[in-house]
Design a protein around this motif. Structure first.
Motif, PDB file in Angstrom:
ATOM      1  N   THR A  72      53.305  44.369  -8.892  1.00  0.00           N
ATOM      2  CA  THR A  72      54.075  43.210  -8.456  1.00  0.00           C
ATOM      3  C   THR A  72      54.825  42.663  -9.657  1.00  0.00           C
ATOM      4  OG1 THR A  72      52.405  41.538  -8.980  1.00  0.00           O
ATOM      5  CG2 THR A  72      52.208  42.638  -6.828  1.00  0.00           C
ATOM      6  N   ALA A  73      55.554  41.616  -9.436  1.00  0.00           N
ATOM      7  CA  ALA A  73      56.260  40.953 -10.534  1.00  0.00           C
ATOM      8  C   ALA A  73      55.278  40.371 -11.545  1.00  0.00           C
ATOM      9  CB  ALA A  73      57.150  39.838  -9.974  1.00  0.00           C
ATOM     10  N   PHE A  74      54.010  40.245 -11.153  1.00  0.00           N
ATOM     11  CA  PHE A  74      53.002  39.621 -12.005  1.00  0.00           C
ATOM     12  C   PHE A  74      52.084  40.619 -12.695  1.00  0.00           C
ATOM     13  CE2 PHE A  74      54.002  36.987  -8.324  1.00  0.00           C
ATOM     14  CZ  PHE A  74      54.648  35.952  -8.968  1.00  0.00           C
ATOM     15  N   SER A  75      52.191  41.892 -12.385  1.00  0.00           N
ATOM     16  CA  SER A  75      51.256  42.902 -12.888  1.00  0.00           C
ATOM     17  C   SER A  75      51.163  42.929 -14.407  1.00  0.00           C
ATOM     18  CB  SER A  75      51.633  44.284 -12.365  1.00  0.00           C
ATOM     19  OG  SER A  75      51.515  44.331 -10.969  1.00  0.00           O
ATOM     20  N   GLU A  76      52.291  42.937 -15.079  1.00  0.00           N
ATOM     21  CA  GLU A  76      52.267  43.001 -16.545  1.00  0.00           C
ATOM     22  C   GLU A  76      51.577  41.772 -17.129  1.00  0.00           C
ATOM     23  OE1 GLU A  76      55.322  43.717 -20.281  1.00  0.00           O
ATOM     24  OE2 GLU A  76      56.001  44.099 -18.249  1.00  0.00           O
ATOM     25  N   ALA A  77      51.889  40.599 -16.595  1.00  0.00           N
ATOM     26  CA  ALA A  77      51.270  39.358 -17.077  1.00  0.00           C
ATOM     27  C   ALA A  77      49.767  39.369 -16.810  1.00  0.00           C
ATOM     28  CB  ALA A  77      51.922  38.147 -16.408  1.00  0.00           C
ATOM     29  N   GLU A  78      49.371  39.832 -15.630  1.00  0.00           N
ATOM     30  CA  GLU A  78      47.946  39.863 -15.280  1.00  0.00           C
ATOM     31  C   GLU A  78      47.174  40.814 -16.195  1.00  0.00           C
ATOM     32  OE1 GLU A  78      47.981  39.098 -10.504  1.00  0.00           O
ATOM     33  OE2 GLU A  78      48.684  41.032 -11.236  1.00  0.00           O
ATOM     34  N   MET A  79      47.703  42.017 -16.376  1.00  0.00           N
ATOM     35  CA  MET A  79      47.011  42.991 -17.218  1.00  0.00           C
ATOM     36  C   MET A  79      46.947  42.504 -18.661  1.00  0.00           C
ATOM     37  SD  MET A  79      45.808  45.241 -15.249  1.00  0.00           S
ATOM     38  CE  MET A  79      45.244  46.416 -16.454  1.00  0.00           C
ATOM     39  N   GLY A  80      48.030  41.928 -19.154  1.00  0.00           N
ATOM     40  CA  GLY A  80      48.028  41.392 -20.514  1.00  0.00           C
ATOM     41  C   GLY A  80      47.013  40.266 -20.672  1.00  0.00           C
ATOM     42  N   MET A  81      46.940  39.386 -19.665  1.00  0.00           N
ATOM     43  CA  MET A  81      45.989  38.281 -19.716  1.00  0.00           C
ATOM     44  C   MET A  81      44.554  38.810 -19.739  1.00  0.00           C
ATOM     45  SD  MET A  81      45.274  35.180 -16.996  1.00  0.00           S
ATOM     46  CE  MET A  81      44.726  36.310 -15.739  1.00  0.00           C
ATOM     47  N   HIS A  82      44.262  39.760 -18.882  1.00  0.00           N
ATOM     48  CA  HIS A  82      42.892  40.293 -18.837  1.00  0.00           C
ATOM     49  C   HIS A  82      42.528  41.014 -20.132  1.00  0.00           C
ATOM     50  CE1 HIS A  82      42.049  39.004 -14.818  1.00  0.00           C
ATOM     51  NE2 HIS A  82      43.160  39.555 -14.386  1.00  0.00           N
ATOM     52  N   ARG A  83      43.467  41.778 -20.668  1.00  0.00           N
ATOM     53  CA  ARG A  83      43.214  42.453 -21.950  1.00  0.00           C
ATOM     54  C   ARG A  83      42.965  41.429 -23.038  1.00  0.00           C
ATOM     55  NH1 ARG A  83      47.153  45.959 -20.701  1.00  0.00           N
ATOM     56  NH2 ARG A  83      48.709  44.666 -21.713  1.00  0.00           N
ATOM     57  N   SER A  84      43.808  40.417 -23.121  1.00  0.00           N
ATOM     58  CA  SER A  84      43.671  39.377 -24.145  1.00  0.00           C
ATOM     59  C   SER A  84      42.365  38.608 -23.991  1.00  0.00           C
ATOM     60  CB  SER A  84      44.850  38.409 -24.083  1.00  0.00           C
ATOM     61  OG  SER A  84      46.042  39.068 -24.416  1.00  0.00           O
ATOM     62  N   MET A  85      41.994  38.295 -22.759  1.00  0.00           N
ATOM     63  CA  MET A  85      40.753  37.564 -22.544  1.00  0.00           C
ATOM     64  C   MET A  85      39.549  38.399 -22.979  1.00  0.00           C
ATOM     65  SD  MET A  85      41.354  35.547 -18.956  1.00  0.00           S
ATOM     66  CE  MET A  85      39.709  34.835 -18.971  1.00  0.00           C
ATOM     67  N   MET A  86      39.576  39.703 -22.700  1.00  0.00           N
ATOM     68  CA  MET A  86      38.460  40.562 -23.096  1.00  0.00           C
ATOM     69  C   MET A  86      38.358  40.675 -24.618  1.00  0.00           C
ATOM     70  SD  MET A  86      36.949  41.327 -20.322  1.00  0.00           S
ATOM     71  CE  MET A  86      35.841  42.576 -20.895  1.00  0.00           C
ATOM     72  N   MET A  87      39.470  40.611 -25.309  1.00  0.00           N
ATOM     73  CA  MET A  87      39.483  40.750 -26.765  1.00  0.00           C
ATOM     74  C   MET A  87      39.200  39.427 -27.480  1.00  0.00           C
ATOM     75  SD  MET A  87      39.989  43.939 -27.164  1.00  0.00           S
ATOM     76  CE  MET A  87      40.331  44.015 -28.892  1.00  0.00           C
ATOM     77  N   ALA A  88      39.311  38.318 -26.782  1.00  0.00           N
ATOM     78  CA  ALA A  88      39.166  36.996 -27.401  1.00  0.00           C
ATOM     79  C   ALA A  88      37.694  36.666 -27.609  1.00  0.00           C
ATOM     80  CB  ALA A  88      39.840  35.932 -26.541  1.00  0.00           C
ATOM     81  N   THR A  89      37.196  37.007 -28.775  1.00  0.00           N
ATOM     82  CA  THR A  89      35.805  36.703 -29.109  1.00  0.00           C
ATOM     83  C   THR A  89      35.793  36.024 -30.469  1.00  0.00           C
ATOM     84  OG1 THR A  89      35.489  38.855 -30.126  1.00  0.00           O
ATOM     85  CG2 THR A  89      34.907  38.659 -27.807  1.00  0.00           C
ATOM     86  N   ASP A  90      34.685  35.408 -30.777  1.00  0.00           N
ATOM     87  CA  ASP A  90      34.564  34.704 -32.054  1.00  0.00           C
ATOM     88  C   ASP A  90      33.103  34.660 -32.429  1.00  0.00           C
ATOM     89  OD1 ASP A  90      34.894  32.596 -34.179  1.00  0.00           O
ATOM     90  OD2 ASP A  90      36.925  32.604 -33.356  1.00  0.00           O
ATOM     91  N   VAL A  91      32.797  33.908 -33.490  1.00  0.00           N
ATOM     92  CA  VAL A  91      31.427  33.865 -34.012  1.00  0.00           C
ATOM     93  C   VAL A  91      30.481  33.024 -33.162  1.00  0.00           C
ATOM     94  CG1 VAL A  91      32.118  34.344 -36.376  1.00  0.00           C
ATOM     95  CG2 VAL A  91      32.016  31.972 -35.576  1.00  0.00           C
ATOM     96  N   ASN A  92      31.001  32.151 -32.327  1.00  0.00           N
ATOM     97  CA  ASN A  92      30.116  31.348 -31.483  1.00  0.00           C
ATOM     98  C   ASN A  92      30.725  31.144 -30.101  1.00  0.00           C
ATOM     99  OD1 ASN A  92      31.681  28.883 -31.353  1.00  0.00           O
ATOM    100  ND2 ASN A  92      31.037  28.459 -33.457  1.00  0.00           N
ATOM    101  N   THR A  93      29.923  30.689 -29.194  1.00  0.00           N
ATOM    102  CA  THR A  93      30.331  30.541 -27.799  1.00  0.00           C
ATOM    103  C   THR A  93      31.486  29.570 -27.629  1.00  0.00           C
ATOM    104  OG1 THR A  93      28.044  30.975 -27.187  1.00  0.00           O
ATOM    105  CG2 THR A  93      29.444  30.035 -25.490  1.00  0.00           C
ATOM    106  N   GLN A  94      31.472  28.463 -28.343  1.00  0.00           N
ATOM    107  CA  GLN A  94      32.529  27.455 -28.191  1.00  0.00           C
ATOM    108  C   GLN A  94      33.882  28.017 -28.597  1.00  0.00           C
ATOM    109  OE1 GLN A  94      30.215  23.358 -29.135  1.00  0.00           O
ATOM    110  NE2 GLN A  94      30.543  24.698 -30.875  1.00  0.00           N
ATOM    111  N   ARG A  95      33.925  28.674 -29.754  1.00  0.00           N
ATOM    112  CA  ARG A  95      35.183  29.255 -30.230  1.00  0.00           C
ATOM    113  C   ARG A  95      35.624  30.408 -29.313  1.00  0.00           C
ATOM    114  NH1 ARG A  95      37.525  28.126 -34.880  1.00  0.00           N
ATOM    115  NH2 ARG A  95      38.214  30.277 -35.161  1.00  0.00           N
TER     116      ARG A  95
END
Length: 152
Positions: A72-95
């Motif tokens: 759809t018109a949103f596929s690229e945005a959705e896949m990018g968001m999911h990839r970014s969310m999976m990669m977004a980690t840090d040293v603690n839960t809050q961050r």
């Protein structure tokens, strides 16, 4: 001919034999289908015409198995968001939460921008998309500010 005490045992043996044969028949059918479902775990589920085996918009690799969804018109945005969310980690839960929310909000902005760049003409939905962009941009700023004030 048969001892009455043997009848229940014989019936049980026959029943178990029948169940074993039925189970073997079911396994044989499943085994013959493995080749068709191995690369498509969701095979047999209804999908939009032409949705199978297409690559992601803007990507050179195929969708992961089971992710053969209509583009759809949103596929690229959705896949990018999911990839970014999976990669977004840090040293603690809050961050980690803050980083994942930033990725999530950026995805909402990208989807809203896709709507505004589309053929959507309804004034109300376009207004809502712009409101999402404005609110999510503000919240990203707040989250980034919090991250700066709370280093790992």
């Amino acid at each position: 001919m048969f001892n009455l005490t043997q009848r229940p045992v014989r019936r049980t043996a026959i029943a178990l034999s029948i169940l074993s044969l039925l189970g073997a028949a079911g396994c044989a059918a499943t085994a013959s289908d493995v080749g068709t479902t191995q690369h498509h775990p969701m095979a047999g589920m209804p999908m939009a015409h032409g949705a199978r085996d297409h690559s992601m918009m803007g990507q050179d690799h195929a969708m992961p198995p089971g992710m053969n969804m209509p583009r759809t018109a949103f596929s690229e945005a959705e896949m990018g968001m999911h990839r970014s969310m999976m990669m977004a980690t840090d040293v603690n839960t809050q961050r980690t939460w803050a980083r994942k929310m930033i990725a999530h909000h950026r995805g909402a902005i990208a989807m809203s921008q896709a709507l505004l760049g589309s053929d959507a003409t309804d004034a109300e939905i376009r207004r809502m998309a712009q409101a999402v962009i404005d609110a999510q941009t503000r919240e990203i700023g707040e989250l980034e500010s919090w991250l700066e004030r709370h280093p790992g």
